[in-house]
Design an enzyme around this catalytic site. Sequence first.
Site, PDB file in Angstrom:
ATOM      1  CG  ASP A  69      -2.129   0.943   0.974  1.00  0.00           C
ATOM      2  OD1 ASP A  69      -2.686   0.931  -0.140  1.00  0.00           O
ATOM      3  OD2 ASP A  69      -2.487   1.700   1.892  1.00  0.00           O
ATOM      4  NE  ARG A 178       4.278   0.331  -5.705  1.00  0.00           N
ATOM      5  CZ  ARG A 178       3.853   1.510  -6.169  1.00  0.00           C
ATOM      6  NH1 ARG A 178       4.445   2.088  -7.196  1.00  0.00           N
ATOM      7  NH2 ARG A 178       2.818   2.120  -5.616  1.00  0.00           N
TER       8      ARG A 178
END
Length: 193
Positions: A69, A178
Site C-alpha cells: 500500500d 516502491r
Amino acid sequence: MIKIVFATNNSNKLKEVQAQLPKGIQLVSLKDIGCTEDTPETQNTIEGNALQKANYIKSKYNSDCFADDTGLEVNALDGAPGVHSARYAGPEKKAENNITKLLIALENEPNRAAQFKTVIALHYKGKLLQFNGICKGEITHTPKGSGGFGYDPIFKPLGKEQTFAELTLDEKNAIGHRGIAVAQLIEFFKQNQ
C-alpha cells in the site's frame, strides 16, 4: 525459482515491480490464481492496508504472497492524502481528479514538502514480514511528464529537477518509495531461497 503472488490488480504496480525482479523470482498475478475480486483496503494506515490485503490472499487462496500500500503524505496537509491517496477526490480513483484536488489544496501554500511511503507485507514460508520505502520530495505547481501513474506528474523527488512522470521506469525504481521497498524484498528472497 521463487514464485510469489503480488496481491494487486494495478497493472502499473505490476509493471514497476516486475522491472526490478531478478530472473529467479517470478511474479504471479491475482488473475493467475483466480482472484477476480478487489482485495479489501479498509484500514486507517498504510501498514494496515498492506497487511490486510496480504492476509486476505493468504487465507482465501493459501498462497505465499505480498501486498503493498502506498500513500502520498503532504506536510502542509498534516500527512494527507496519506492512506486515502487513491480515493482522495472520490471512490472512482481517478488520478487526474486527485491531482487537481491536491493542487487546489496547496494553491497558496509555500511549504510543498511531501513524501511517498510504500509498505510491503509479505507472507512467505510461514513468516510474516514488512518492508518500507520512503521517497522525500515536493509537490510541483503544475503536472509535468507523461510517464508513471497516480501523483507522479506533480511529485519531484529530492535531488531531481524532474517529476516521477518525467523519469524512466529504471530511474524511478532506483530512488522511488516502491523501488526501495521492493529492493528490501528482493534482498530477503536472495537470503531465503
